[in-house]
Design a protein around this motif. Sequence first.
Motif, PDB file in Angstrom:
ATOM      1  N   UNK A 199       0.787  -1.241   0.026  1.00 44.07           N
ATOM      2  CA  UNK A 199      -0.097  -0.036   0.087  1.00 44.07           C
ATOM      3  C   UNK A 199       0.607   1.360   0.033  1.00 44.07           C
ATOM      4  N   UNK A 200       2.046   1.328   0.957  1.00 46.80           N
ATOM      5  CA  UNK A 200       2.856   2.506   0.860  1.00 46.80           C
ATOM      6  C   UNK A 200       3.508   2.722  -0.536  1.00 46.80           C
ATOM      7  N   UNK A 201       3.890   1.593  -1.029  1.00 49.59           N
ATOM      8  CA  UNK A 201       4.445   1.802  -2.332  1.00 49.59           C
ATOM      9  C   UNK A 201       3.379   2.317  -3.514  1.00 49.59           C
ATOM     10  N   UNK A 202       2.376   1.580  -3.359  1.00 55.64           N
ATOM     11  CA  UNK A 202       1.200   2.234  -4.357  1.00 55.64           C
ATOM     12  C   UNK A 202       1.167   3.657  -4.153  1.00 55.64           C
ATOM     13  N   UNK A 203       1.000   4.206  -2.977  1.00 52.76           N
ATOM     14  CA  UNK A 203       0.434   5.475  -2.684  1.00 52.76           C
ATOM     15  C   UNK A 203       2.014   6.489  -3.304  1.00 52.76           C
ATOM     16  N   UNK A 204       2.890   5.935  -2.928  1.00 51.23           N
ATOM     17  CA  UNK A 204       4.207   6.620  -3.302  1.00 51.23           C
ATOM     18  C   UNK A 204       4.123   6.905  -4.812  1.00 51.23           C
ATOM     19  N   UNK A 205       3.900   5.719  -5.680  1.00 48.93           N
ATOM     20  CA  UNK A 205       3.825   5.867  -7.092  1.00 48.93           C
ATOM     21  C   UNK A 205       2.903   6.869  -7.402  1.00 48.93           C
ATOM     22  N   UNK A 206       1.531   6.996  -6.822  1.00 51.06           N
ATOM     23  CA  UNK A 206       0.589   7.826  -7.079  1.00 51.06           C
ATOM     24  C   UNK A 206       1.053   9.443  -6.863  1.00 51.06           C
ATOM     25  N   UNK A 207       1.882   9.404  -5.815  1.00 50.92           N
ATOM     26  CA  UNK A 207       2.437  10.768  -5.490  1.00 50.92           C
ATOM     27  C   UNK A 207       3.480  11.237  -6.380  1.00 50.92           C
ATOM     28  N   UNK A 208       4.338  10.277  -6.869  1.00 52.85           N
ATOM     29  CA  UNK A 208       5.379  10.727  -7.966  1.00 52.85           C
ATOM     30  C   UNK A 208       4.457  11.014  -9.362  1.00 52.85           C
ATOM     31  N   UNK A 209       3.721  10.504  -9.449  1.00 53.75           N
ATOM     32  CA  UNK A 209       2.779  10.513 -10.532  1.00 53.75           C
ATOM     33  C   UNK A 209       2.322  11.901 -10.583  1.00 53.75           C
ATOM     34  N   UNK A 267      -5.189  15.523 -17.535  1.00 48.84           N
ATOM     35  CA  UNK A 267      -3.680  15.385 -17.662  1.00 48.84           C
ATOM     36  C   UNK A 267      -3.450  13.774 -16.586  1.00 48.84           C
ATOM     37  N   UNK A 268      -2.468  13.420 -16.832  1.00 51.74           N
ATOM     38  CA  UNK A 268      -2.264  12.176 -15.964  1.00 51.74           C
ATOM     39  C   UNK A 268      -1.828  12.533 -14.425  1.00 51.74           C
ATOM     40  N   UNK A 269      -0.915  13.409 -14.343  1.00 49.94           N
ATOM     41  CA  UNK A 269      -0.455  13.884 -13.084  1.00 49.94           C
ATOM     42  C   UNK A 269      -1.631  14.418 -12.206  1.00 49.94           C
ATOM     43  N   UNK A 270      -2.690  15.040 -13.024  1.00 55.18           N
ATOM     44  CA  UNK A 270      -3.910  15.475 -12.094  1.00 55.18           C
ATOM     45  C   UNK A 270      -4.960  14.147 -11.715  1.00 55.18           C
ATOM     46  N   UNK A 271      -4.950  13.293 -12.629  1.00 57.52           N
ATOM     47  CA  UNK A 271      -5.661  12.080 -12.419  1.00 57.52           C
ATOM     48  C   UNK A 271      -4.889  11.353 -11.246  1.00 57.52           C
ATOM     49  N   UNK A 315      -7.012  10.494  -7.891  1.00 59.34           N
ATOM     50  CA  UNK A 315      -6.978   8.993  -7.058  1.00 59.34           C
ATOM     51  C   UNK A 315      -6.363   9.252  -5.695  1.00 59.34           C
ATOM     52  N   UNK A 316      -5.426   9.953  -5.549  1.00 62.33           N
ATOM     53  CA  UNK A 316      -4.972  10.153  -3.967  1.00 62.33           C
ATOM     54  C   UNK A 316      -6.454  10.778  -3.117  1.00 62.33           C
ATOM     55  N   UNK A 317      -7.005  11.894  -3.791  1.00 63.08           N
ATOM     56  CA  UNK A 317      -7.885  12.388  -3.071  1.00 63.08           C
ATOM     57  C   UNK A 317      -9.107  11.296  -2.733  1.00 63.08           C
TER      58      UNK A 317
END
Length: 340
Positions: free
Chosen positions: A159-169, A308-312, A316-318
Amino acid sequence: ARCLTLSGNMGGWARAHALHLKPPQTEPQSKPAAQLGGASRWLQFLIPSVADLLFVGVLLGLSCGALGRLLLRDAGIGWHIRDGQSMLQTHSITRVDSFSATMSGQPWYAWEWLYDVLIAAIHHVLGLNGVVFYSAAIIAATFVLVFHFAMRRGGSLPIAFFLLVLTMGASAIHFLARPHVLSWLLTVIWFEVLNSAATEAGPEKDRRLFCLPLLMLLWVNLHGGFLLGFSLLAVYLFGGAIEYFTSHERRETIGQWLKQLGQVTALSLLASFINPYGYKLHLHIYRYLSDRFLMNHVTEFMSPDFHGVAQQCFAVLLLVTIAALASARRKPGPSQLLLI
């Protein structure tokens, strides 16, 4: 090894009891176990952790691959380098505009002067490759620290890795060789010190808390994002005040925490005035952030475009945050809600 040693000892005791013999000695058999324990410690030291692999992967991906060129896609890095070169040559802080044809000689606040000097020195020794590598290392360190703090709090690795990937995106649009990446790193460190001091007890956390004014002394000369530090202090002060008036059984403890936090805030504010421009830097940033034209036309201050991908990734983070708040067994306190 310990299981085999234990079973061998038990068998020796049984045979000794049956034959009325002296039980076997266990001391010689403990040496191999100790040696194996030492070897395992060495292996743990040599084998890279997930955080190590993550740092190396992000660093190489941003500095050696196609993304390395993207770090230079903002023209601002050019005048950061040039401004730093000018200060190194003249041995003085920039105070007037020397780059503009229409505003030449007008007062100018180089609020990132320390970064400019640093990046100019790196450019002088290593060229643009060094500028990219340095920026990539700061970005990688920031995200690895976030991952490390999440895991230290007991987070699940997937879960931490998945959220980190989203944050980097979500952050990828700002992967640039510019001074704001230092504000990312300093914000993570600032938040960790504050959050650990708010949740722990003892003299050690008090010492960490009083490191923040020293950190502010560095931050105020690196980037205008030092205001984020005061925003986080305000969040914990306001959240602590709410708890002080609503939690009567912990009022004394919360009162001591608010007193320490108030002292740290005052010292950090004093530290923020130790810059080449003094209080005028704060006035300049206020005028900048209150300029309606800039707020309506600078991309960073405009509403996000979710095509945009970054905004998407941000969206998802929200959604994940909302779901986590709704399903949390332990409801967050006022400070945590204000942080979110």
